[in-house]
Design an enzyme around this catalytic site. Structure first.
Site, PDB file in Angstrom:
ATOM      1  N   LYS A 118      -2.949   1.967   7.924  1.00  0.00           N
ATOM      2  CA  LYS A 118      -1.625   2.213   7.076  1.00  0.00           C
ATOM      3  C   LYS A 118      -0.611   3.079   7.850  1.00  0.00           C
ATOM      4  O   LYS A 118      -1.179   3.610   8.839  1.00  0.00           O
ATOM      5  CB  LYS A 118      -1.978   3.367   6.053  1.00  0.00           C
ATOM      6  CG  LYS A 118      -0.924   3.145   4.988  1.00  0.00           C
ATOM      7  CD  LYS A 118      -1.127   2.148   4.030  1.00  0.00           C
ATOM      8  CE  LYS A 118      -0.174   1.988   2.796  1.00  0.00           C
ATOM      9  NZ  LYS A 118      -0.659   0.840   1.949  1.00  0.00           N
TER      10      LYS A 118
ATOM     11  N   ASP B  79       4.971  -1.175   1.659  1.00  0.00           N
ATOM     12  CA  ASP B  79       4.523  -0.267   0.647  1.00  0.00           C
ATOM     13  C   ASP B  79       5.768   0.307   0.030  1.00  0.00           C
ATOM     14  O   ASP B  79       6.815   0.136   0.065  1.00  0.00           O
ATOM     15  CB  ASP B  79       3.636   0.790   1.321  1.00  0.00           C
ATOM     16  CG  ASP B  79       2.454   1.148   0.309  1.00  0.00           C
ATOM     17  OD1 ASP B  79       1.662   0.763   0.111  1.00  0.00           O
ATOM     18  OD2 ASP B  79       2.877   2.643   0.094  1.00  0.00           O
TER      19      ASP B  79
HETATM   20  P1  NDP Z   1       8.116   0.809  -4.387  1.00  0.00           P
HETATM   21  O1  NDP Z   1       8.858   1.614  -3.161  1.00  0.00           O
HETATM   22  O2  NDP Z   1       8.798  -0.686  -4.393  1.00  0.00           O
HETATM   23  O3  NDP Z   1       8.166   1.458  -5.765  1.00  0.00           O
HETATM   24  C1  NDP Z   1       7.873   2.524  -6.006  1.00  0.00           C
HETATM   25  C2  NDP Z   1       8.008   3.188  -7.367  1.00  0.00           C
HETATM   26  O4  NDP Z   1       7.199   4.275  -7.683  1.00  0.00           O
HETATM   27  C3  NDP Z   1       9.398   3.381  -7.573  1.00  0.00           C
HETATM   28  O5  NDP Z   1       9.970   2.984  -8.844  1.00  0.00           O
HETATM   29  C4  NDP Z   1       9.354   5.044  -7.224  1.00  0.00           C
HETATM   30  O6  NDP Z   1      10.463   5.749  -7.840  1.00  0.00           O
HETATM   31  C5  NDP Z   1       8.302   5.225  -7.922  1.00  0.00           C
HETATM   32  N1  NDP Z   1       7.676   6.458  -6.912  1.00  0.00           N
HETATM   33  C6  NDP Z   1       7.272   6.536  -5.700  1.00  0.00           C
HETATM   34  N2  NDP Z   1       7.123   7.673  -5.214  1.00  0.00           N
HETATM   35  C7  NDP Z   1       6.773   8.384  -6.539  1.00  0.00           C
HETATM   36  C8  NDP Z   1       6.421   9.705  -6.856  1.00  0.00           C
HETATM   37  N3  NDP Z   1       6.040  10.522  -5.873  1.00  0.00           N
HETATM   38  N4  NDP Z   1       6.491  10.240  -8.302  1.00  0.00           N
HETATM   39  C9  NDP Z   1       7.070   9.400  -9.077  1.00  0.00           C
HETATM   40  N5  NDP Z   1       7.476   8.233  -8.847  1.00  0.00           N
HETATM   41  C10 NDP Z   1       7.205   7.764  -7.545  1.00  0.00           C
HETATM   42  O7  NDP Z   1       6.721   0.674  -3.974  1.00  0.00           O
HETATM   43  P2  NDP Z   1       5.563  -0.312  -4.406  1.00  0.00           P
HETATM   44  O8  NDP Z   1       6.103  -0.773  -5.572  1.00  0.00           O
HETATM   45  O9  NDP Z   1       5.453  -1.229  -3.283  1.00  0.00           O
HETATM   46  O10 NDP Z   1       4.393   0.386  -4.272  1.00  0.00           O
HETATM   47  C11 NDP Z   1       3.879   1.184  -5.690  1.00  0.00           C
HETATM   48  C12 NDP Z   1       2.395   1.671  -5.616  1.00  0.00           C
HETATM   49  O11 NDP Z   1       1.683   0.283  -5.156  1.00  0.00           O
HETATM   50  C13 NDP Z   1       2.125   2.448  -4.327  1.00  0.00           C
HETATM   51  O12 NDP Z   1       1.071   3.302  -4.583  1.00  0.00           O
HETATM   52  C14 NDP Z   1       1.706   1.440  -3.197  1.00  0.00           C
HETATM   53  O13 NDP Z   1       0.857   2.153  -2.188  1.00  0.00           O
HETATM   54  C15 NDP Z   1       1.156   0.494  -4.117  1.00  0.00           C
HETATM   55  N6  NDP Z   1       0.648  -0.929  -3.660  1.00  0.00           N
HETATM   56  C16 NDP Z   1       1.880  -1.615  -3.226  1.00  0.00           C
HETATM   57  C17 NDP Z   1       1.555  -2.751  -2.613  1.00  0.00           C
HETATM   58  C18 NDP Z   1       2.634  -3.721  -2.296  1.00  0.00           C
HETATM   59  O14 NDP Z   1       2.206  -4.959  -1.947  1.00  0.00           O
HETATM   60  N7  NDP Z   1       3.835  -3.308  -2.063  1.00  0.00           N
HETATM   61  C19 NDP Z   1       0.386  -3.347  -2.306  1.00  0.00           C
HETATM   62  C20 NDP Z   1      -1.011  -2.591  -3.180  1.00  0.00           C
HETATM   63  C21 NDP Z   1      -0.378  -1.265  -3.554  1.00  0.00           C
HETATM   64  P3  NDP Z   1      11.601   6.149  -6.808  1.00  0.00           P
HETATM   65  O15 NDP Z   1      12.606   5.118  -6.644  1.00  0.00           O
HETATM   66  O16 NDP Z   1      12.199   7.303  -7.849  1.00  0.00           O
HETATM   67  O17 NDP Z   1      11.014   6.548  -5.517  1.00  0.00           O
HETATM   68  O1  2IT Z   2      -1.618  -0.945  -0.174  1.00  0.00           O
HETATM   69  C1  2IT Z   2      -1.502  -1.928  -0.032  1.00  0.00           C
HETATM   70  O2  2IT Z   2      -2.463  -3.087  -0.138  1.00  0.00           O
HETATM   71  C2  2IT Z   2      -0.310  -2.721   0.451  1.00  0.00           C
HETATM   72  N1  2IT Z   2       0.623  -1.778   0.599  1.00  0.00           N
HETATM   73  C3  2IT Z   2      -0.144  -4.105   1.083  1.00  0.00           C
HETATM   74  C4  2IT Z   2      -0.684  -4.015   2.516  1.00  0.00           C
HETATM   75  C5  2IT Z   2      -0.649  -5.484   3.073  1.00  0.00           C
HETATM   76  O3  2IT Z   2      -0.911  -5.364   4.402  1.00  0.00           O
HETATM   77  O4  2IT Z   2       0.229  -6.660   2.605  1.00  0.00           O
END
Ligand code: NDP
Ligand code: 2IT
Length: 451
Positions: A130, A170
């Protein structure tokens, strides 16, 4: 857990905390895995002799670096960059990059640790890593984000490569950021390879990668629901977040017949008792991905919806909850509210969104509960499919990718059932995912000697 096992876990955790002081999120992620795998380790002395657990919690490499850049006013800004290369026993390091003000070494280590087991669960050959920075893209211009990404990659490029370490997105890193990062990587290295995933659709990105985490979480939930003769049809779903994962979890849940009533961001949540529709979903995609607005605006646009500033959605009664924002966003009281509101299925789209106290409440209530490393693995799995397509210089159709994604999520669900079914028939998906993910990595490490 018997007394010897408990003693083993306690000793292991005191040593880990002594060696990694102040890293609360890392301790939390490790404790959960160690509690699950300790009974398994007790059965196989070679795993203890080889000190597999002691090695698996020690990152193979941690890179920390200065990221200087100049903002639009001409002021010099300094952020800190990270890449934690946790484990390469089963494949090149693989994992996302997070840009958020809250990023610390502890958060990077917990995410890289989780990634190791998640990637193992995908059935694809990917190690765990990461990276990220305490830089927040919120409120920054495109030009500022580009200059930051270029500076970040100017150091990171020397540590990554298509067979070494393959970053992706992420929190705070989506298509725009991956584009800037890839552009700078290609410029410095003078080569066009699949070193990052989540690339644009016209320059090497896999079809369905943007949708994959959210869709995959819904496919996993479908498999869990099926064990109780249920489906998304007619169910009320609460989702947190409004970013990449939340958007496509909401879209898929809705298309599978559910009524999705909440979305959120770090400022608050919206409750739409009438539920999302395709039109409303398109508005959210435009609001968040193009205008980069706040979820509050949804309630201005759709008067039936209400906005609750400073709150999380978990007190809204629902059948299914999908936390898709960030770590520790479901605490003990939130979990209690969910159960009281009739929720019988919690599928994590985010990484470690439930605290240990919340998980205990879900387990005691015997509801369907899946940890992120199982149910959000569709994102990294599709990144793995992107790596394959880049290597063979081909591009699969959306149908082909979706078929792989379905199969992978079904396989992960099956692995959880295999290792997580309790004597009374209840499936402990935490235990199942941790043991299934651990076995492959642990055996690969044992077979490769002391490295
Ligand atoms: P984005 O940046 O696209 O969206 C994140 C969302 O969560 C936003 O709405 C954001 O609001 C909110 N958020 C972020 N930090 C906080 C916080 N501290 N408290 C409250 N709300 C928060 O990220 P992703 O959708 O990509 O990621 C969301 C989750 O999914 C994370 O835990 C990530 O690790 C996990 N994940 C992502 C993957 C991917 O492929 N993208 C794969 C697997 C897991 P704001 O705009 O106000 O910050
Ligand atoms: O938490 C996760 O699995 C991700 N943010 C996606 C990682 C990736 O390499 O696609």
């Amino acid at each position: 857990m018997d007394k010897i096992c408990r003693q083993y876990v306690d000793n292991f955790m005191s040593e880990l905390i002594r060696k990694n002081p102040g890293e609360a999120e890392f301790h939390q992620a490790v404790r959960e895995v160690v509690e699950s795998v300790a009974p398994y380790i007790m059965q196989y002395p070679y795993l203890r002799e080889q000190k597999i657990l002691e090695r698996i919690v020690e990152p193979e490499r941690v890179i920390m670096f200065r990221v200087p850049w100049v903002d639009d006013r001409g002021e010099v800004q300094i952020n800190r960059g990270y890449r934690v290369q946790m484990n390469s026993a089963i494949g090149p390091y693989k994992g996302g990059i997070r840009f958020h003000a809250s990023v610390t070494l502890s958060i990077m280590k917990f995410l890289a640790f989780e990634q190791t087991f998640k990637n193992s669960l995908t059935t694809l050959p990917m190690g765990g890593a990461k990276g990220g920075s305490d830089f927040s893209p919120r409120g920054k211009s495109d030009a500022e984000v580009m200059r930051f990404c270029q500076s970040f990659m100017t150091e990171l490029y020397r540590h990554i490569g298509q067979d070494t370490d393959v970053p992706a997105g992420d929190i705070g890193v989506g298509g725009r950021e991956v584009g800037y990062l890839f552009g700078q990587y290609k410029r410095i290295r003078d080569e066009f390879t699949g070193t990052l995933t989540g690339k644009g659709q016209y320059w090497g990105g896999s079809r369905l990668r943007p949708e994959a985490t959210g869709y995959g979480a819904c496919y996993f939930a479908q498999a869990m629901l099926a064990t109780r003769g249920k489906s998304f049809q007619g169910q009320t779903v609460c989702i947190s977040g409004a970013g990449n994962v939340a958007q496509y979890a909401a879209q898929k849940a809705m298309r599978l017949g559910a009524k999705v009533v909440t979305l959120s961001d770090s400022d608050g949540f919206i409750y739409d008792p009438e539920g999302l529709t395709e039109d409303k979903m398109n508005y959210v995609l435009e609001l968040k991905n193009i205008r980069r607005g706040r979820i509050k605006e949804y309630a201005d646009k759709y008067p039936a919806a209400q906005y609750f500033p400073g709150e999380r959605p978990w007190r809204i009664p629902c059948d299914i909850a999908m936390p898709c924002a960030t770590q520790n966003e479901i605490e003990k009281d939130d979990a209690q509210h969910l159960i009281e509101g009739g929720c019988y299925c919690v599928t994590e789209g985010a990484n470690m969104p439930s605290t240990p106290e919340a998980i205990e409440i879900f387990h005691n209530a015997k509801i369907l509960y899946s940890p992120g490393k199982a149910s959000n693995a569709g994102g990294v799995a599709t990144s793995g499919l992107e790596m394959t397509q880049n290597s063979i210089r081909q591009r699969w159709t959306a149908e082909e990718v979706d078929e792989h994604l379905h199969r992978i999520m079904a396989d992960i669900h099956q692995a959880c059932i295999k290792y997580g079914t309790e004597p009374d028939g209840y499936v402990n998906y935490v235990k199942g995912a941790n043991i299934a993910g651990f076995i492959k990595v642990a055996n690969a490490m044992a077979e490769q000697g002391v490295v």
